[in-house]
Design an enzyme around this catalytic site. Structure first.
Site, mmCIF file in Angstrom:
data_model
loop_
_atom_site.group_PDB
_atom_site.id
_atom_site.type_symbol
_atom_site.label_atom_id
_atom_site.label_comp_id
_atom_site.label_asym_id
_atom_site.label_seq_id
_atom_site.Cartn_x
_atom_site.Cartn_y
_atom_site.Cartn_z
ATOM 1 N N CYS A 77 110.183 35.228 167.932
ATOM 2 C CA CYS A 77 109.499 34.573 168.869
ATOM 3 C C CYS A 77 108.298 33.552 168.153
ATOM 4 O O CYS A 77 107.899 33.891 166.799
ATOM 5 C CB CYS A 77 108.553 36.380 169.381
ATOM 6 N N CYS A 105 106.035 28.916 175.212
ATOM 7 C CA CYS A 105 107.127 29.504 174.375
ATOM 8 C C CYS A 105 107.952 28.931 173.458
ATOM 9 O O CYS A 105 108.811 27.928 173.587
ATOM 10 C CB CYS A 105 107.667 29.981 175.863
HETATM 11 O O1 PYC Z 1 107.267 32.188 171.779
HETATM 12 O O2 PYC Z 1 109.637 32.526 171.726
HETATM 13 C C1 PYC Z 1 108.308 33.206 172.171
HETATM 14 C C2 PYC Z 1 108.509 33.644 173.065
HETATM 15 C C3 PYC Z 1 109.063 34.421 173.418
HETATM 16 C C4 PYC Z 1 108.878 35.567 174.160
HETATM 17 C C5 PYC Z 1 107.520 35.046 174.414
HETATM 18 N N1 PYC Z 1 107.217 34.475 173.428
#
Ligand code: PYC
Length: 325
Positions: free
Chosen positions: A88, A238
């Site tokens: 994450c 993300c």
């Molecule tokens: O920032 O890799 C990330 C992530 C995965 C799920 C939510 N955030």
């Protein structure tokens, strides 16, 4: 009464709850085994931390553990409302900002072990962190799917520490006002992947859907909407999804090594990203900033019938974390 000690942060609006005490002892197991042990024997602890009534579908939990490798600072296992994550990005930025807040680290570079590999986190100070992620790559290019109610779509399958299906949002605006429609579409895409047997390497479930569109701010390179496994959308751009995007850009020759890619989320928060090639694959580096939002002790009252979380059905069922290369 059992107590779980946590610190909350958010990275570009996406929350991370770091568990620093009160979980069962996992006895220094290798992380894949530790995840298996959590899933099969202690999954109620995950639910107690991130599900209602103490958490929400958006929250990502992070269990801080002793390092697996002697040269690493720590290990971490990420989890959400339906199960466990490979890596994450926003969570690792949150983890480092939290350790800085606790006075456990000062600016510098630290190795962090995760179930899918060791990442390198550079703390710049004041919660700003660059995460050199696990090796990322495009697994399948230009996959055509028939999506119920939407027709044919084309996208790529890529690994960035989790599995992603990336596709153009087309005429759908990547705006907060439109997140319900984006969520419905992304869920239909995920169902189509399952129905048509499209997977990551070794049959791994593709549990994140990333819709891409143009940036809203001059100087940024793109905007995304990422549907997470448990039905919530990522408020941050993300980190693992941006890594998957970079792998696709690199594979298409559309981004040069070390060039900066500024990725907006659907709420407008931004990560800066770049990559270096590693054979046919890439090593992405994601930079962002996290802010602390809480220091809390969760109380687990055995008399509470909802002590281990409500039994509201998750919107999507979890599929096991596969062993990744
Ligand atoms: O920032 O890799 C990330 C992530 C995965 C799920 C939510 N955030």
């Amino acid at each position: 009464m059992n107590k779980i000690h946590c610190l909350d942060s958010h990275t570009g609006g996406e929350p991370t709850r770091l568990v620093v005490g009160g979980f069962p002892d996992l006895g220094g197991l290798p992380l894949a085994d530790a995840v298996r042990c959590l899933r099969t024997q202690h999954d109620h602890y995950r639910r107690a931390v991130v599900c209602e009534p103490r958490g929400s579908d958006v929250l990502v939990g992070a269990l801080l553990l002793a390092p697996i490798h002697a040269q690493s600072l720590a290990s971490v296992i990420y989890f959400n409302n339906v199960g466990y994550l490979g890596m994450c990005g926003h969570g690792t930025i949150g983890l480092m900002a939290t350790l800085e807040h606790l006075g456990r680290v000062t600016p510098g570079s630290y190795a962090i072990d995760t179930p899918v590999g060791t990442v390198q986190a550079r703390l710049h100070g004041q919660g700003r962190v660059s995460v050199e992620n696990v090796r990322s790559y495009r697994h399948l290019a230009s996959v055509t799917l028939n999506v119920d109610g939407y027709g044919r779509v084309v996208g790529d399958v890529a690994w960035g520490g989790n599995w992603f299906f990336l596709l153009d949002a087309g005429s759908m605006p990547l705006t907060l006002a439109n997140v319900d429609a984006l969520t419905r579409f992304a869920q239909a895409v995920r169902q189509a992947l399952r129905a048509q047997g499209v997977t990551g390497r070794d049959g791994a479930e593709i549990d994140h859907i990333e819709l891409m569109g143009p940036a809203h701010v001059a100087g940024h390179d793109g905007r995304n909407f990422v549907l997470c496994p448990g039905g919530a959308f990522d408020r941050s751009p993300c980190g693992t999804g941006t890594s998957a995007k970079l792998a696709c850009l690199a594979a298409d020759g559309k981004l040069a090594k070390d060039a900066t890619w500024r990725q907006e989320s659907v709420i407008g928060s931004v990560f800066e990203a770049r990559f270096r090639p590693e054979g046919e694959q890439i090593i992405p580096t994601i930079t962002g900033q996290a802010f602390l939002s809480g220091e809390l002790t969760l109380l687990l009252d055995p008399a509470d019938p909802l002590c281990w979380g409500t039994n509201i059905e998750p919107r999507e069922t979890e599929h096991p974390l596969s062993d990744q290369p």
